[in-house]
Design a protein around this motif. Structure first.
Motif, PDB file in Angstrom:
ATOM      1  N   VAL A 143       0.795  -1.243  -0.012  1.00  0.00           N
ATOM      2  CA  VAL A 143      -0.051  -0.173  -0.034  1.00  0.00           C
ATOM      3  C   VAL A 143       0.930   1.252  -0.065  1.00  0.00           C
ATOM      4  CG1 VAL A 143      -0.235   0.155   2.806  1.00  0.00           C
ATOM      5  CG2 VAL A 143      -1.971   1.182   0.999  1.00  0.00           C
ATOM      6  N   ALA A 144       1.958   1.209   0.451  1.00  0.00           N
ATOM      7  CA  ALA A 144       2.924   2.295   0.513  1.00  0.00           C
ATOM      8  C   ALA A 144       3.316   2.929  -0.779  1.00  0.00           C
ATOM      9  CB  ALA A 144       4.244   2.155   1.464  1.00  0.00           C
ATOM     10  N   LEU A 145       3.226   1.957  -1.695  1.00  0.00           N
ATOM     11  CA  LEU A 145       3.522   2.463  -3.367  1.00  0.00           C
ATOM     12  C   LEU A 145       2.549   3.252  -3.785  1.00  0.00           C
ATOM     13  CD1 LEU A 145       5.105  -0.927  -4.711  1.00  0.00           C
ATOM     14  CD2 LEU A 145       6.047   0.974  -3.540  1.00  0.00           C
ATOM     15  N   ARG A 146       1.181   3.218  -3.296  1.00  0.00           N
ATOM     16  CA  ARG A 146       0.174   3.896  -3.858  1.00  0.00           C
ATOM     17  C   ARG A 146       0.027   5.151  -2.913  1.00  0.00           C
ATOM     18  NH1 ARG A 146      -5.128   0.699  -4.648  1.00  0.00           N
ATOM     19  NH2 ARG A 146      -5.702   2.716  -5.819  1.00  0.00           N
ATOM     20  N   VAL A 147       0.447   5.092  -1.578  1.00  0.00           N
ATOM     21  CA  VAL A 147       0.440   6.462  -0.790  1.00  0.00           C
ATOM     22  C   VAL A 147       1.568   7.262  -1.221  1.00  0.00           C
ATOM     23  CG1 VAL A 147       0.868   7.178   1.726  1.00  0.00           C
ATOM     24  CG2 VAL A 147      -0.478   4.836   1.119  1.00  0.00           C
ATOM     25  N   ASN A 148       2.543   6.666  -1.711  1.00  0.00           N
ATOM     26  CA  ASN A 148       3.817   7.689  -2.055  1.00  0.00           C
ATOM     27  C   ASN A 148       3.191   8.682  -2.804  1.00  0.00           C
ATOM     28  OD1 ASN A 148       5.779   6.264  -0.585  1.00  0.00           O
ATOM     29  ND2 ASN A 148       6.339   5.028  -2.312  1.00  0.00           N
ATOM     30  N   ARG A 149       2.434   8.521  -3.979  1.00  0.00           N
ATOM     31  CA  ARG A 149       1.824   9.260  -5.147  1.00  0.00           C
ATOM     32  C   ARG A 149       1.178  10.437  -4.361  1.00  0.00           C
ATOM     33  NH1 ARG A 149      -1.284   4.419  -8.227  1.00  0.00           N
ATOM     34  NH2 ARG A 149       0.092   3.032  -8.379  1.00  0.00           N
ATOM     35  N   LEU A 150       0.723  10.302  -3.004  1.00  0.00           N
ATOM     36  CA  LEU A 150       0.063  11.537  -2.432  1.00  0.00           C
ATOM     37  C   LEU A 150       1.227  12.347  -1.827  1.00  0.00           C
ATOM     38  CD1 LEU A 150      -2.382   9.716  -0.375  1.00  0.00           C
ATOM     39  CD2 LEU A 150      -2.994  10.667  -2.813  1.00  0.00           C
ATOM     40  N   GLY A 151       2.347  12.184  -1.833  1.00  0.00           N
ATOM     41  CA  GLY A 151       3.587  13.039  -1.644  1.00  0.00           C
ATOM     42  C   GLY A 151       3.375  13.494  -0.207  1.00  0.00           C
ATOM     43  N   PRO A 152       3.151  12.568   0.801  1.00  0.00           N
ATOM     44  CA  PRO A 152       3.212  12.860   2.232  1.00  0.00           C
ATOM     45  C   PRO A 152       4.457  12.846   2.539  1.00  0.00           C
ATOM     46  CG  PRO A 152       2.835  10.613   2.031  1.00  0.00           C
ATOM     47  CD  PRO A 152       2.803  11.164   0.407  1.00  0.00           C
ATOM     48  N   ASP A 153       4.794  13.795   3.788  1.00  0.00           N
ATOM     49  CA  ASP A 153       5.776  14.048   4.413  1.00  0.00           C
ATOM     50  C   ASP A 153       6.060  12.842   5.777  1.00  0.00           C
ATOM     51  OD1 ASP A 153       7.213  16.241   3.190  1.00  0.00           O
ATOM     52  OD2 ASP A 153       5.637  17.488   3.958  1.00  0.00           O
ATOM     53  N   ILE A 154       4.445  12.718   6.030  1.00  0.00           N
ATOM     54  CA  ILE A 154       4.553  11.872   7.425  1.00  0.00           C
ATOM     55  C   ILE A 154       3.018  10.996   7.344  1.00  0.00           C
ATOM     56  CG2 ILE A 154       3.870  13.433   8.954  1.00  0.00           C
ATOM     57  CD1 ILE A 154       5.569  11.810  11.145  1.00  0.00           C
ATOM     58  N   VAL A 155       3.130   9.737   7.716  1.00  0.00           N
ATOM     59  CA  VAL A 155       1.881   9.131   7.830  1.00  0.00           C
ATOM     60  C   VAL A 155       1.759   8.528   9.010  1.00  0.00           C
ATOM     61  CG1 VAL A 155       0.653   7.111   6.821  1.00  0.00           C
ATOM     62  CG2 VAL A 155       1.941   8.477   4.972  1.00  0.00           C
ATOM     63  N   PHE A 156       0.505   8.765   9.774  1.00  0.00           N
ATOM     64  CA  PHE A 156       0.135   8.083  10.913  1.00  0.00           C
ATOM     65  C   PHE A 156      -0.958   6.978  10.581  1.00  0.00           C
ATOM     66  CE2 PHE A 156      -2.920   7.923  14.637  1.00  0.00           C
ATOM     67  CZ  PHE A 156      -2.081   7.486  15.434  1.00  0.00           C
ATOM     68  N   SER A 157      -0.837   5.809  11.007  1.00  0.00           N
ATOM     69  CA  SER A 157      -1.775   4.904  11.289  1.00  0.00           C
ATOM     70  C   SER A 157      -2.033   4.340  12.822  1.00  0.00           C
ATOM     71  CB  SER A 157      -1.220   3.562  10.590  1.00  0.00           C
ATOM     72  OG  SER A 157      -2.103   2.614  10.433  1.00  0.00           O
ATOM     73  N   PRO A 158      -3.343   4.445  12.953  1.00  0.00           N
ATOM     74  CA  PRO A 158      -3.918   3.906  14.070  1.00  0.00           C
ATOM     75  C   PRO A 158      -3.656   2.198  14.442  1.00  0.00           C
ATOM     76  CG  PRO A 158      -5.706   4.182  12.751  1.00  0.00           C
ATOM     77  CD  PRO A 158      -4.597   4.614  11.925  1.00  0.00           C
ATOM     78  N   MET A 159      -3.043   1.669  13.436  1.00  0.00           N
ATOM     79  CA  MET A 159      -2.780   0.128  13.796  1.00  0.00           C
ATOM     80  C   MET A 159      -1.210   0.061  13.367  1.00  0.00           C
ATOM     81  SD  MET A 159      -5.070  -1.913  14.688  1.00  0.00           S
ATOM     82  CE  MET A 159      -4.987  -3.632  13.896  1.00  0.00           C
ATOM     83  N   GLN A 160      -0.698  -1.122  13.547  1.00  0.00           N
ATOM     84  CA  GLN A 160       0.627  -1.329  13.320  1.00  0.00           C
ATOM     85  C   GLN A 160       0.719  -2.095  12.152  1.00  0.00           C
ATOM     86  OE1 GLN A 160      -1.393  -3.004  15.534  1.00  0.00           O
ATOM     87  NE2 GLN A 160      -0.472  -4.844  16.427  1.00  0.00           N
ATOM     88  N   THR A 161      -0.365  -2.481  11.454  1.00  0.00           N
ATOM     89  CA  THR A 161      -0.175  -3.539  10.129  1.00  0.00           C
ATOM     90  C   THR A 161       0.038  -2.915   8.938  1.00  0.00           C
ATOM     91  OG1 THR A 161      -2.726  -3.603  10.695  1.00  0.00           O
ATOM     92  CG2 THR A 161      -1.426  -5.298  11.536  1.00  0.00           C
ATOM     93  N   MET A 162      -0.174  -1.427   8.810  1.00  0.00           N
ATOM     94  CA  MET A 162      -0.005  -0.704   7.678  1.00  0.00           C
ATOM     95  C   MET A 162       1.123  -1.153   6.962  1.00  0.00           C
ATOM     96  SD  MET A 162      -0.256   3.311   6.789  1.00  0.00           S
ATOM     97  CE  MET A 162      -0.778   3.802   5.194  1.00  0.00           C
ATOM     98  N   GLY A 163       1.181  -1.675   5.495  1.00  0.00           N
ATOM     99  CA  GLY A 163       2.187  -1.863   4.807  1.00  0.00           C
ATOM    100  C   GLY A 163       3.023  -0.746   4.575  1.00  0.00           C
ATOM    101  N   SER A 164       4.369  -0.776   4.371  1.00  0.00           N
ATOM    102  CA  SER A 164       5.485  -0.062   4.379  1.00  0.00           C
ATOM    103  C   SER A 164       6.292  -0.402   3.395  1.00  0.00           C
ATOM    104  CB  SER A 164       6.110   0.233   5.767  1.00  0.00           C
ATOM    105  OG  SER A 164       6.762  -1.003   6.033  1.00  0.00           O
ATOM    106  N   PHE A 165       6.449  -1.204   2.495  1.00  0.00           N
ATOM    107  CA  PHE A 165       7.359  -1.775   1.516  1.00  0.00           C
ATOM    108  C   PHE A 165       7.475  -0.722   0.560  1.00  0.00           C
ATOM    109  CE2 PHE A 165       8.562  -3.311  -2.406  1.00  0.00           C
ATOM    110  CZ  PHE A 165       9.699  -3.993  -2.253  1.00  0.00           C
TER     111      PHE A 165
END
Length: 363
Positions: free
Chosen positions: A68-90
């Motif tokens: 999922v991080a590959l799709r989130v990268n397109r948003l250009g965030p400086d920082i991402v907060f997730s209320p869980m520990q399982t968010m993909g980060s590859f």
């Protein structure tokens, strides 16, 4: 600093659970302090979220989650907060803060019923050892948890090398917030809000209610017919009122005429209903476990959840002249420690620190 907040754990059926409520409460308060983009996986989630910019992506239970991080990268965030520990980060190109709420599922391994069978299987396997949790948490730049109790357990089990910050859970504001103690209710009303699963130990409350003839035990949550029949048969003399699910307004109304909010839980991640009761001046009569000591402080009345007589004695203690009023006043003070606004301030400070440290590292 561009912040993306992972709101994909908000329920799409219009009814919050614990993670969903935490997500919605924090993001709403954070959005009042700083620009935030919400990440959702189902547009129905927006009904429980504030009016903030949002982007849709895959669900957190999707097999594509590791990417999922590959799709989130397109948003250009400086920082991402997730209320869980399982968010993909590859492959992520942003700073990441993950959350671990509690360690309950290491002691009670029954997975959430709404998960697919394969996900329930992975859930059980995951909680058989500590090392998978360490792998997940150490992918982040920082870790959040919701209580000092869980933070100490994380330290005890060496779950992460990352700094851990407590961003407290809180209760939603429904109705008018009480600012002064109210007189003791004339009718004995005990309120339980929560699930009917084993470690919640609702059976102890029902048995105690049978020994409190002047009291009604109001069970607020949705309940399966089989569980209702079982509890009714357990203590036929108990005055049980099954609400089978209520609106926030109905729940608030019952809390405001209640003698106490009660729970005999053997284990908890936090205990939002305890705060919900105290914030309207209703004393909490609760299990003597570490997390409840942390959130109930000196305001709550504690009992041994394995001893029905202890529950009865704790409820009866509020009948001492002046005691209910004293506990009500203390409850208002204690509940004031927990608010989404205060938690959002702590989170924003953390996000800024993590963002700034990343800029220094890249300089």
């Amino acid at each position: 600093m561009k912040i993306v907040f992972d709101c994909r754990y908000v329920r799409a059926d219009g009814r919050h659970d614990g993670i969903s409520r935490y997500s919605a409460g924090i993001v709403a308060a954070l959005g009042r302090l700083h620009e935030v983009t919400m990440l959702v996986s189902d547009e129905r989630q927006l009904a429980l979220l504030p009016d903030l910019p949002w982007v849709r992506t895959s669900a957190p239970t999707s097999p594509l989650e590791p990417l999922v991080a590959l799709r989130v990268n397109r948003l250009g965030p400086d920082i991402v907060f997730s209320p869980m520990q399982t968010m993909g980060s590859f492959g992520r190109r942003y700073r990441l803060v993950l959350t671990l709420h509690d360690l309950i599922y290491y002691r009670h391994r029954t997975p959430p019923a709404q998960f697919a069978w394969w996900l329930r299987l992975l859930w059980r396997v995951y909680h058989l050892a500590w090392w998978p949790q360490r792998v997940l948490l150490d992918r982040a730049d920082a870790v959040v948890t919701v209580s000092e109790t869980t933070k100490s357990l994380m330290t005890e089990h060496r779950l992460t090398r990352r700094p851990v910050t407590v961003v407290y859970n809180a209760a939603d504001a429904t109705g008018t917030v009480s600012t002064a103690p109210r007189p003791r209710p004339e009718q004995g009303v005990l309120v339980y809000m929560g699930a009917f699963i084993a470690y919640k130990n609702v059976e102890a409350l029902v048995r105690a209610a049978a020994r409190l003839p002047g009291y009604e035990l109001h069970l607020m949550s949705r309940i399966a017919p089989a569980d209702r029949r079982r509890l009714e048969a357990l203590a036929p003399d108990a005055r049980l009122v099954f609400h089978d699910g209520v609106s926030d307004e109905e729940y608030d109304a019952v809390l405001r005429r209640a003698t106490a909010i009660v729970t005999a839980s053997l284990d908890e991640g936090f205990g939002i209903p305890v705060i919900e009761g105290m914030r309207v001046g209703t004393p909490a009569v609760i299990s003597d476990i570490p997390i409840f000591r942390e959130i109930g402080g000196e305001a709550a009345v504690y009992f041994d959840p394995t001893d029905d007589a202890s529950i009865v004695d704790a409820v009866r203690s509020l009948e001492t002249p002046g005691e209910w009023e004293r506990r009500s006043a203390l409850s208002l003070e204690q509940a004031d420690r927990f608010s989404w606004d205060r938690s959002a301030e702590v989170l924003l400070e953390l996000l800024r620190d993590v963002h700034n440290s990343g800029q220094r590292a890249g300089a």
